[in-house]
Write a protein that holds these residues in place. Sequence first.
Motif, PDB file in Angstrom:
ATOM      1  N   UNK A  31       0.675 -32.980   7.748  1.00  0.00           N
ATOM      2  CA  UNK A  31       0.770 -32.885   9.275  1.00  0.00           C
ATOM      3  C   UNK A  31       0.929 -34.181   9.667  1.00  0.00           C
ATOM      4  N   UNK A  32       1.293 -34.553  10.885  1.00  0.00           N
ATOM      5  CA  UNK A  32       1.049 -35.739  11.786  1.00  0.00           C
ATOM      6  C   UNK A  32      -0.322 -36.027  12.027  1.00  0.00           C
ATOM      7  N   UNK A  33      -1.065 -34.935  12.344  1.00  0.00           N
ATOM      8  CA  UNK A  33      -2.517 -35.071  12.660  1.00  0.00           C
ATOM      9  C   UNK A  33      -3.052 -35.267  11.349  1.00  0.00           C
ATOM     10  N   UNK A  34      -3.774 -36.565  11.215  1.00  0.00           N
ATOM     11  CA  UNK A  34      -4.438 -36.806  10.049  1.00  0.00           C
ATOM     12  C   UNK A  34      -5.701 -36.075   9.635  1.00  0.00           C
ATOM     13  N   UNK A  35      -5.720 -35.253   9.043  1.00  0.00           N
ATOM     14  CA  UNK A  35      -6.946 -34.192   8.702  1.00  0.00           C
ATOM     15  C   UNK A  35      -7.794 -34.636   7.820  1.00  0.00           C
ATOM     16  N   UNK A  36      -8.819 -35.304   7.839  1.00  0.00           N
ATOM     17  CA  UNK A  36      -9.696 -35.983   6.760  1.00  0.00           C
ATOM     18  C   UNK A  36     -10.890 -34.896   6.527  1.00  0.00           C
ATOM     19  N   UNK A  37     -10.822 -33.961   5.483  1.00  0.00           N
ATOM     20  CA  UNK A  37     -11.841 -32.968   5.157  1.00  0.00           C
ATOM     21  C   UNK A  37     -12.876 -33.641   4.346  1.00  0.00           C
ATOM     22  N   UNK A  38     -14.086 -32.813   4.876  1.00  0.00           N
ATOM     23  CA  UNK A  38     -15.310 -33.141   4.152  1.00  0.00           C
ATOM     24  C   UNK A  38     -15.744 -31.998   3.652  1.00  0.00           C
ATOM     25  N   UNK A  39     -15.947 -32.308   2.195  1.00  0.00           N
ATOM     26  CA  UNK A  39     -16.435 -30.966   1.535  1.00  0.00           C
ATOM     27  C   UNK A  39     -17.614 -30.348   1.910  1.00  0.00           C
ATOM     28  N   UNK A  40     -17.765 -29.108   2.213  1.00  0.00           N
ATOM     29  CA  UNK A  40     -19.020 -28.556   2.709  1.00  0.00           C
ATOM     30  C   UNK A  40     -20.215 -28.463   1.915  1.00  0.00           C
ATOM     31  N   UNK A  41     -21.326 -29.179   2.312  1.00  0.00           N
ATOM     32  CA  UNK A  41     -22.451 -29.460   1.474  1.00  0.00           C
ATOM     33  C   UNK A  41     -23.534 -28.350   1.243  1.00  0.00           C
ATOM     34  N   UNK A  42     -23.468 -27.343   2.402  1.00  0.00           N
ATOM     35  CA  UNK A  42     -24.493 -26.136   2.450  1.00  0.00           C
ATOM     36  C   UNK A  42     -23.868 -25.037   2.363  1.00  0.00           C
ATOM     37  N   UNK A  43     -23.383 -24.413   1.679  1.00  0.00           N
ATOM     38  CA  UNK A  43     -22.917 -22.974   1.456  1.00  0.00           C
ATOM     39  C   UNK A  43     -23.399 -22.295   0.479  1.00  0.00           C
ATOM     40  N   UNK A  44     -24.301 -21.343   0.880  1.00  0.00           N
ATOM     41  CA  UNK A  44     -24.740 -21.175   2.408  1.00  0.00           C
ATOM     42  C   UNK A  44     -25.684 -22.166   2.834  1.00  0.00           C
ATOM     43  N   UNK A  45     -25.611 -21.981   4.096  1.00  0.00           N
ATOM     44  CA  UNK A  45     -26.430 -23.251   4.956  1.00  0.00           C
ATOM     45  C   UNK A  45     -28.096 -23.319   4.276  1.00  0.00           C
ATOM     46  N   UNK A  46     -28.741 -22.204   4.145  1.00  0.00           N
ATOM     47  CA  UNK A  46     -29.835 -21.916   3.845  1.00  0.00           C
ATOM     48  C   UNK A  46     -30.124 -20.471   2.928  1.00  0.00           C
ATOM     49  N   UNK A  47     -30.948 -20.500   2.251  1.00  0.00           N
ATOM     50  CA  UNK A  47     -31.283 -19.278   1.581  1.00  0.00           C
ATOM     51  C   UNK A  47     -31.948 -18.095   2.348  1.00  0.00           C
ATOM     52  N   UNK A  48     -31.999 -18.347   3.706  1.00  0.00           N
ATOM     53  CA  UNK A  48     -32.545 -17.280   4.581  1.00  0.00           C
ATOM     54  C   UNK A  48     -31.399 -16.536   5.159  1.00  0.00           C
ATOM     55  N   UNK A  49     -30.295 -16.381   4.706  1.00  0.00           N
ATOM     56  CA  UNK A  49     -29.055 -15.569   5.378  1.00  0.00           C
ATOM     57  C   UNK A  49     -28.321 -15.277   4.299  1.00  0.00           C
ATOM     58  N   UNK A  50     -27.393 -14.410   4.526  1.00  0.00           N
ATOM     59  CA  UNK A  50     -26.361 -13.999   3.435  1.00  0.00           C
ATOM     60  C   UNK A  50     -25.048 -14.270   3.852  1.00  0.00           C
ATOM     61  N   UNK A  51     -24.285 -15.284   3.113  1.00  0.00           N
ATOM     62  CA  UNK A  51     -22.825 -15.640   3.459  1.00  0.00           C
ATOM     63  C   UNK A  51     -22.030 -15.071   2.358  1.00  0.00           C
ATOM     64  N   UNK A  52     -20.934 -15.189   2.543  1.00  0.00           N
ATOM     65  CA  UNK A  52     -19.900 -14.740   1.719  1.00  0.00           C
ATOM     66  C   UNK A  52     -19.498 -15.328   0.490  1.00  0.00           C
ATOM     67  N   UNK A  53     -19.974 -16.767   0.325  1.00  0.00           N
ATOM     68  CA  UNK A  53     -19.858 -17.380  -0.926  1.00  0.00           C
ATOM     69  C   UNK A  53     -20.889 -18.345  -0.891  1.00  0.00           C
ATOM     70  N   UNK A  54     -20.775 -19.241  -2.336  1.00  0.00           N
ATOM     71  CA  UNK A  54     -22.185 -20.215  -2.561  1.00  0.00           C
ATOM     72  C   UNK A  54     -21.140 -21.327  -3.330  1.00  0.00           C
ATOM     73  N   UNK A  55     -21.351 -22.469  -2.682  1.00  0.00           N
ATOM     74  CA  UNK A  55     -20.736 -23.574  -3.114  1.00  0.00           C
ATOM     75  C   UNK A  55     -21.659 -24.764  -4.003  1.00  0.00           C
ATOM     76  N   UNK A  56     -21.823 -24.841  -5.092  1.00  0.00           N
ATOM     77  CA  UNK A  56     -22.712 -25.725  -5.475  1.00  0.00           C
ATOM     78  C   UNK A  56     -21.980 -26.966  -5.906  1.00  0.00           C
ATOM     79  N   UNK A  57     -22.610 -27.876  -6.758  1.00  0.00           N
ATOM     80  CA  UNK A  57     -22.080 -29.180  -7.086  1.00  0.00           C
ATOM     81  C   UNK A  57     -20.821 -28.762  -7.810  1.00  0.00           C
ATOM     82  N   UNK A  58     -20.942 -28.076  -8.975  1.00  0.00           N
ATOM     83  CA  UNK A  58     -20.054 -27.956  -9.825  1.00  0.00           C
ATOM     84  C   UNK A  58     -18.850 -27.255  -9.300  1.00  0.00           C
ATOM     85  N   UNK A  59     -19.085 -26.314  -8.040  1.00  0.00           N
ATOM     86  CA  UNK A  59     -17.654 -25.743  -7.762  1.00  0.00           C
ATOM     87  C   UNK A  59     -17.104 -26.878  -6.698  1.00  0.00           C
ATOM     88  N   UNK A  60     -17.843 -27.693  -6.192  1.00  0.00           N
ATOM     89  CA  UNK A  60     -17.138 -28.823  -5.273  1.00  0.00           C
ATOM     90  C   UNK A  60     -16.516 -29.828  -6.210  1.00  0.00           C
TER      91      UNK A  60
END
Length: 576
Positions: free
Chosen positions: A127-156
């Motif tokens: 794209x002409x728009x320069x999109x600099x992505x930051x890898x999500x550090x907290x998926x899920x944000x906490x252990x107190x809810x249920x997300x659709x995925x989990x990304x640990x260091x190995x997955x990133x």
Amino acid sequence: MNQTIRARLITIAAKKEKAAVVYQGIQVIDVMTRETYQADVAVDSGYIAAVGDGYEGIEMIDGTGKFIAPSFIDGHVHIESSMVTPSEYEQAILPLGVTTVIADPHEIANVKGAEGLQFMLDDAAGLSLDVRMMLPSCVPATSFEHAGASLDAAALAPFVKHPGVHGLGEVMDYPAVERADRDMLKKIEQIESAGKLVDGHAAGLGARELNIYGVAGIRTDHEAVSKQEAIERARRGLYVEVREGSAARNLQEVLDAVTESNAGRFLFCTDDKHLDDTLREGTIDYNIRYAIQHGIKRETAYAMASLHAANAYQLNDRGAIVPGRRADFVILQDADQVIIDEVFVSGEPVARAGKTIISSQKIAVPSTLRGELKTKPITDQVFELVLEKTKAHVIGIIPKSIVTEHLILDVPLQDGKFVPVPEQDLLKIAVIERHNATNFSAVGIVKGFGMKRGAIAATVAHDSHNLVIVGTSDAEMKLAAERLIKAGGGVIAVNGTEVLAELPLEIAGLMTSRPFQEVGDTLEALNDALDVLEADRSFNPYLTMSFLCLPVIPNLKLTDSGLFDVKTFQHIAVQA
């Protein structure tokens, strides 16, 4: 910059050759020295070749009465909050002068994991728009809810060296940092080893916690909500991202912290901004206008929108109208009001007179990202809230903030159950897990929406993005939930048995492939529906509702596992 281009720029700067384009006698907004002066600006090969007097170009453009400034950088944004894809977001944002964004795709990552992250990278590539992505550090944000995925260091890890990845996204799980959680430290280490950066999320943190953030390698924060919080962050070496989104609007308070001596530590961001708000008021351009009106020196406001963000994210090739920097710039007819005539990326025009003049390179959306809500059966019992006593913990809305009040109020009961009382502004809120058809759901009480009738609902519910509904009756809440389940996700407003407005979000229940103008129009229809419901329009109820599920922002929130006290970092009963 390669050797051939550098050699050509040297000959132009030395006035031995003509530049491709020269803007004659234009007012240069100099973010280095924070002054505005008249000069010629030579542009060639995608770079600023020279600034001064007497330069000649193959094309000479009269700059009389116009201003030139570096184009804008949004220091922290979740593109998913615009509800369109990166390629469509480009079409909306380039005319506003934003040519670089630091984007955290943790919204779609919480729903679709690595697959969602890959889609965002692929759609943003080229794209002409320069999109600099930051890898999500907290998926899920906490252990107190249920997300659709989990990304640990190995997955990133496979994404760390991707050319579209600029660093690690906002580290919002502060407890994991303080206890030196092995996986969290691994995420930081592997990003730093690749020479990339770590973003912060210091909501509610004091001096002690900021010290811990600093030694953990975190460089930025966008959660300051007061002058004192901003100063504390700057004193400890953090770059303070002054945020103005749709729900969190912190410009007024945080700008009070900015002085000419400390301004280098401050930059602008939007974080989460709905497309209707973007089209109506702008993004970083809005922040500049507001800052100038607030008393910030004009050139300093432009520096916060460009150079300071470039410094914070080590984008040393842009952010100023100086020789050798990328020719990412805007031509303005009014610098104080930020009225933009043209926008350029690497010297090429990308927007003119408020319209994008390039086409986006869209990719096909994988079928696996198409929204499918997997919830428990939506029975009448899902929305029941049984209480033994009338005293209850209530979520209190703070307009234009994603922070909430923790209220303890007497609430009316009927047959031992709480029933919404619109006259007292006491409504129900429900969160239903929507990723894996578990039995997790929760009901609470919220005050501050002002709705007299109906219900609103969305599958945009930060950060796990479960199904969230706020309403004045169980029947209307059930209707809203059932409609979104059928649509595969979206945002909706209902009144009685009538659907007032609905925006289907077929990509992970978060985004749509529809054109941004159509999305903007539908969002305006949803806003009009709020008038029918007589909701408080001094803030954005939809976006505010979406943040009532985020258990890392004080003070009281509701996840699919129950009511959550952010200060004690634990679930509590609704019953007080």
